[in-house]
Write an enzyme that holds these catalytic residues in place. Structure first.
Site, PDB file in Angstrom:
ATOM      1  CB  CYS A 142      41.602  48.074  45.243  1.00 44.34           C
ATOM      2  SG  CYS A 142      42.818  48.997  44.264  1.00 44.34           S
ATOM      3  NE  ARG A 190      39.785  50.766  48.069  1.00 49.27           N
ATOM      4  CZ  ARG A 190      39.060  50.480  49.152  1.00 49.27           C
ATOM      5  NH1 ARG A 190      37.825  50.928  49.246  1.00 49.27           N
ATOM      6  NH2 ARG A 190      39.577  49.776  50.143  1.00 49.27           N
ATOM      7  CD1 TRP A 237      50.769  50.967  40.493  1.00 46.69           C
ATOM      8  CD2 TRP A 237      49.684  52.409  39.176  1.00 46.69           C
ATOM      9  NE1 TRP A 237      50.453  52.057  41.261  1.00 46.69           N
ATOM     10  CE2 TRP A 237      49.804  52.974  40.478  1.00 46.69           C
ATOM     11  CE3 TRP A 237      49.042  53.153  38.177  1.00 46.69           C
ATOM     12  CZ2 TRP A 237      49.288  54.227  40.789  1.00 46.69           C
ATOM     13  CZ3 TRP A 237      48.539  54.394  38.496  1.00 46.69           C
ATOM     14  CH2 TRP A 237      48.670  54.924  39.787  1.00 46.69           C
ATOM     15  CD  GLU A 273      49.037  43.438  42.999  1.00 45.99           C
ATOM     16  OE1 GLU A 273      48.019  42.934  42.484  1.00 45.99           O
ATOM     17  OE2 GLU A 273      49.404  44.610  42.789  1.00 45.99           O
TER      18      GLU A 273
END
Length: 406
Positions: free
Chosen positions: A109, A112, A281, A286
């Site tokens: 991720c 973070r 979000w 992506e």
């Protein structure tokens, strides 16, 4: 495990003086007759929850939350509960902090920096399919927040000895269906398997390109899942347009606003929560560089290139690259126009390095999977590309983990 090992050793019957003199080694590493030694007690099965993991988490919780005081009393209570029941129950504060640490430990991720802002919903008292579905819908409403997306995790009942908890079958709370029509797929190819399963359960589908899948919840191993249509106010969607090309709106594209992962297990201190949907979000790439562009997903680069009038006769014209940029521009533009939170890969890369620096000042490593942290568009232009990261530790806990099948 040392406490349990010592307890087991204490239960071993004492050897007689004669036997000790004959055999010497208390573990019978000689050729003495077996009859000279008492039979060992039957070995106890390991506890359902690892006491070492439990104690380590409690220490971490108290270390990072100094106001909670010394951990010793709580550790003793937890180990005693594990010995009596096979597992233990987190306090609300432990659960909340453990879920946040799981996000902080997520090596794939890039977002973070905001791990402390995670909204943790303690729903451990719920385990029925109806209750889980209702609260998943509420999760989407809270996370959607009228477009100002909030990071949220909803933690349902944990697995207990002999009592596995319910699972959410969907990979995400919101995702689009795929429908096979001849050799082609209408919709999202990644959603074909779940769509077929939902149809077998009685779901009636319209075979639209962007048809939201129902939510499937399985209460017990071997049972047929229950399915639920998502209410209209839960699946916030953004129609996609382009700031420079009016024809783009005519493609009829859209995407959902809340990427809520729902097929992973949240593990905190040895306790496993198999239904714990969580979301942050979206980062624009992506959607624009993966979900809409990948050949095994919506595969839209050829369509966009054709409308742009690009030369697609050779890969050397870089038509895919040019179409990909315009697709990502459309995603970022559309979310911004709709007032829905989304991050671009340049800004999010800078934020991630701020997170790394903060963790370093606190004396903590930041494990990161480089192949996931570097964005799939213009990776070399982002600061996350030009450096190494702390290695990924598969044993790091708390964590969101791939869920083990029943």
């Amino acid at each position: 495990m040392s406490l349990i090992f010592n307890r087991l050793r204490a239960r071993r019957p004492a050897a007689t003086a004669t036997a000790t003199a004959t055999a010497g080694c208390p573990y019978a590493h000689t050729h003495a007759p077996a009859a000279a030694w008492p039979s060992p007690p039957p070995s106890s099965p390991p506890p359902f929850t690892d006491p070492e993991q439990a104690a380590e988490f409690i220490r971490r919780f108290h270390h990072e939350q100094p106001a909670t005081g010394a951990p010793d009393t709580r550790i003793r209570a937890v180990l005693d509960e594990i010995e009596r029941t096979g597992s233990y129950e987190h306090t609300p504060a432990e659960l909340a902090y453990g879920a946040k640490l799981a996000w902080r430990n997520a090596a794939r991720c890039i977002g973070r920096l905001y791990w402390r802002s995670l909204v943790v919903r303690d729903l451990r008292h719920l385990g029925s399919a109806d209750d889980i579905a209702a609260e998943c819908f509420e999760h989407l409403r809270l996370a959607g927040n009228g477009g100002r997306i909030r990071p949220v995790v909803s933690v349902f009942a944990p697995d207990r000895p002999g009592r596995p908890a319910a699972r959410i079958v969907n990979q995400q709370l919101v995702r689009y269906a795929g429908h096979r029509v001849g050799d082609a797929v209408v919709g999202d190819p990644a959603g074909t398997e779940l769509a077929a399963r939902a149809r077998d359960l009685g779901w009636k589908c319209a075979e639209d390109r962007f048809e939201v899948l129902p939510l499937l919840v399985q209460e017990h191993p071997g049972e047929r899942p229950h399915w639920y249509e998502l209410p209209d106010d839960t699946a916030l969607e953004v129609p996609l347009t382009h700031p420079a090309y009016e024809w783009f709106a005519g493609l009829g594209l859209r995407w959902y606003a809340v990427p809520a992962i729902s097929d992973m297990t949240l593990e905190i201190g040895g306790v496993r929560y198999p239904a714990a949907p969580f979301n942050g979000w979206y980062m624009g790439t992506e959607i624009g560089a993966r979900n809409l562009a990948d050949a095994d997903r919506y595969d839209l680069l050829g369509t966009v290139a054709e409308r742009l009038g690009l030369d697609t006769s050779s890969a050397r014209t870089l038509w895919r690259d040019r179409a990909l940029i315009e697709l990502n521009i459309a995603v970022l533009h559309s979310f911004q126009e709709a007032g829905v939170t989304i991050a671009d890969h340049h800004t999010e890369s800078e934020r991630f390095l701020r997170h790394v620096a903060q963790e370093k000042r606190l004396g903590r490593p930041t494990p990161a999977d480089w192949s996931w942290i570097v964005p799939p568009v213009s990776g070399g232009l982002t600061p996350v590309y030009h450096r190494y990261y702390d290695p990924v530790d598969p044993s790091l806990r708390p964590a969101f983990l791939p869920r083990e099948p029943w």
